[in-house]
Design a protein around this motif. Structure first.
Motif, PDB file in Angstrom:
ATOM      1  N   LYS A  20       0.840  -1.206   0.000  1.00 17.24           N
ATOM      2  CA  LYS A  20       0.000   0.000   0.000  1.00 17.24           C
ATOM      3  C   LYS A  20       0.871   1.250   0.000  1.00 17.24           C
ATOM      4  N   SER A  21       0.391   2.292  -0.678  1.00 13.33           N
ATOM      5  CA  SER A  21       1.159   3.543  -0.720  1.00 13.33           C
ATOM      6  C   SER A  21       0.434   4.699  -0.046  1.00 13.33           C
ATOM      7  N   ALA A  22      -0.815   4.492   0.366  1.00 14.74           N
ATOM      8  CA  ALA A  22      -1.565   5.548   1.041  1.00 14.74           C
ATOM      9  C   ALA A  22      -0.980   5.794   2.428  1.00 14.74           C
ATOM     10  N   PHE A 162      -3.885  17.289  -1.280  1.00 15.09           N
ATOM     11  CA  PHE A 162      -3.500  15.873  -1.254  1.00 15.09           C
ATOM     12  C   PHE A 162      -3.009  15.368  -2.611  1.00 15.09           C
ATOM     13  N   ARG A 163      -2.821  16.265  -3.566  1.00 16.99           N
ATOM     14  CA  ARG A 163      -2.301  15.869  -4.881  1.00 16.99           C
ATOM     15  C   ARG A 163      -0.770  15.848  -4.875  1.00 16.99           C
ATOM     16  N   ASN A 164      -0.249  15.205  -3.876  1.00 14.77           N
ATOM     17  CA  ASN A 164       1.192  15.132  -3.665  1.00 14.77           C
ATOM     18  C   ASN A 164       1.564  13.673  -3.446  1.00 14.77           C
ATOM     19  N   ASN A 165       2.697  13.241  -3.992  1.00 12.89           N
ATOM     20  CA  ASN A 165       3.094  11.838  -3.888  1.00 12.89           C
ATOM     21  C   ASN A 165       3.352  11.392  -2.459  1.00 12.89           C
ATOM     22  N   GLU A 166       3.424  12.354  -1.544  1.00 12.22           N
ATOM     23  CA  GLU A 166       3.552  12.010  -0.131  1.00 12.22           C
ATOM     24  C   GLU A 166       2.359  11.189   0.342  1.00 12.22           C
ATOM     25  N   GLU A 169       0.649   6.844  -4.518  1.00 11.93           N
ATOM     26  CA  GLU A 169       1.168   6.755  -5.880  1.00 11.93           C
ATOM     27  C   GLU A 169       0.133   7.132  -6.930  1.00 11.93           C
ATOM     28  N   ASN A 170      -1.150   7.115  -6.551  1.00  8.47           N
ATOM     29  CA  ASN A 170      -2.218   7.427  -7.496  1.00  8.47           C
ATOM     30  C   ASN A 170      -3.346   8.148  -6.760  1.00  8.47           C
ATOM     31  N   ASP A 171      -4.344   8.615  -7.507  1.00  6.35           N
ATOM     32  CA  ASP A 171      -5.428   9.395  -6.901  1.00  6.35           C
ATOM     33  C   ASP A 171      -6.231   8.588  -5.884  1.00  6.35           C
ATOM     34  N   LYS A 174      -4.253   8.568  -2.707  1.00  5.50           N
ATOM     35  CA  LYS A 174      -4.244   9.924  -2.139  1.00  5.50           C
ATOM     36  C   LYS A 174      -5.598  10.246  -1.493  1.00  5.50           C
ATOM     37  N   MET A 175      -6.675   9.797  -2.129  1.00  7.28           N
ATOM     38  CA  MET A 175      -7.995  10.024  -1.549  1.00  7.28           C
ATOM     39  C   MET A 175      -8.158   9.239  -0.251  1.00  7.28           C
ATOM     40  N   LEU A 176      -7.621   8.037  -0.202  1.00  3.95           N
ATOM     41  CA  LEU A 176      -7.682   7.252   1.028  1.00  3.95           C
ATOM     42  C   LEU A 176      -6.897   7.947   2.142  1.00  3.95           C
ATOM     43  N   SER A 177      -5.760   8.563   1.790  1.00  4.31           N
ATOM     44  CA  SER A 177      -4.990   9.331   2.770  1.00  4.31           C
ATOM     45  C   SER A 177      -5.817  10.495   3.307  1.00  4.31           C
TER      46      SER A 177
END
Length: 203
Positions: A20-22, A162-166, A169-171, A174-177
């Protein structure tokens, strides 16, 4: 108390594991201190049909319930909680399924769902409404608060911050973050010593 949050389109592999990347600080916190089901199997491939199973404890083939066939007369676990003296509250999309589902609750906040251009999400007012409701529920213990959010199904509404790779890796990640940040805000309003937190996908 019971805080029951269902997140439309939530994937288990995005919440747990090394791939996971979120950035899910608060989901991780709950997993570390609670129970995470690695083999949860959905009863159906459609939101209302699968949620019908979650809210009744029965298979769709038994009840005949679907996203478009759910009566306010259907017995759900809400009825059992109400019988036991719980104060029932909900926050759902304004779809007929959820309107029928919430008809027996003491309070229900229905947000705009059917028009994409005005689709409300956590940052569009729903999140703050949930927080205000959590504050007021302290007067109604014990309570059951059931929420269904659509933000992961609505990726075009990803906030600019939240449109940052931090944050992934994908939208989707990022939305889950972004959702995780709101989960953190909700937890701050909840007494975790006397409240069961449940988070699930629809299917």
């Amino acid at each position: 108390n019971v805080f029951f949050l269902t997140i439309d389109s939530l994937r288990s592999d995005k919440c747990f594991g090394t791939t996971k990347s979120a950035k899910t600080t608060y989901i991780d916190y709950l997993i570390e201190r609670g129970v995470y089901f690695t083999q949860a199997i959905s009863s159906a491939d459609q939101t209302g049909t699968s949620l019908s199973s979650i809210f009744t404890g029965l298979f769709p083939i038994t009840t005949g319930l679907t996203h478009f066939n759910f009566s306010s007369n259907t017995k759900t676990y809400f009825d059992y909680f109400k019988h036991d003296g719980y104060y029932l509250c909900g926050c759902f999309p304004d779809h007929d399924f959820f309107i029928n589902l919430a008809s027996n609750l003491d309070e229900n906040y229905a947000y705009i769902y059917n028009k994409l251009e005005s689709w409300k999400n956590l940052s569009g007012g729903i999140g703050n409404s949930i927080i205000e409701k959590l504050k007021s529920l302290k007067q109604h213990e014990p309570w059951l608060f059931v929420i269904h959010i659509m933000d992961l199904h609505n990726l075009f509404a990803l906030p600019e911050d939240f449109r940052n790779n931090e944050f992934g890796e994908n939208d989707y990640d990022k939305m889950l973050s972004f959702i995780d940040v709101w989960i953190g805000k909700f937890l701050k309003e909840i007494n975790l010593k006397n409240t069961l937190i449940v988070i699930s996908s629809d299917h």
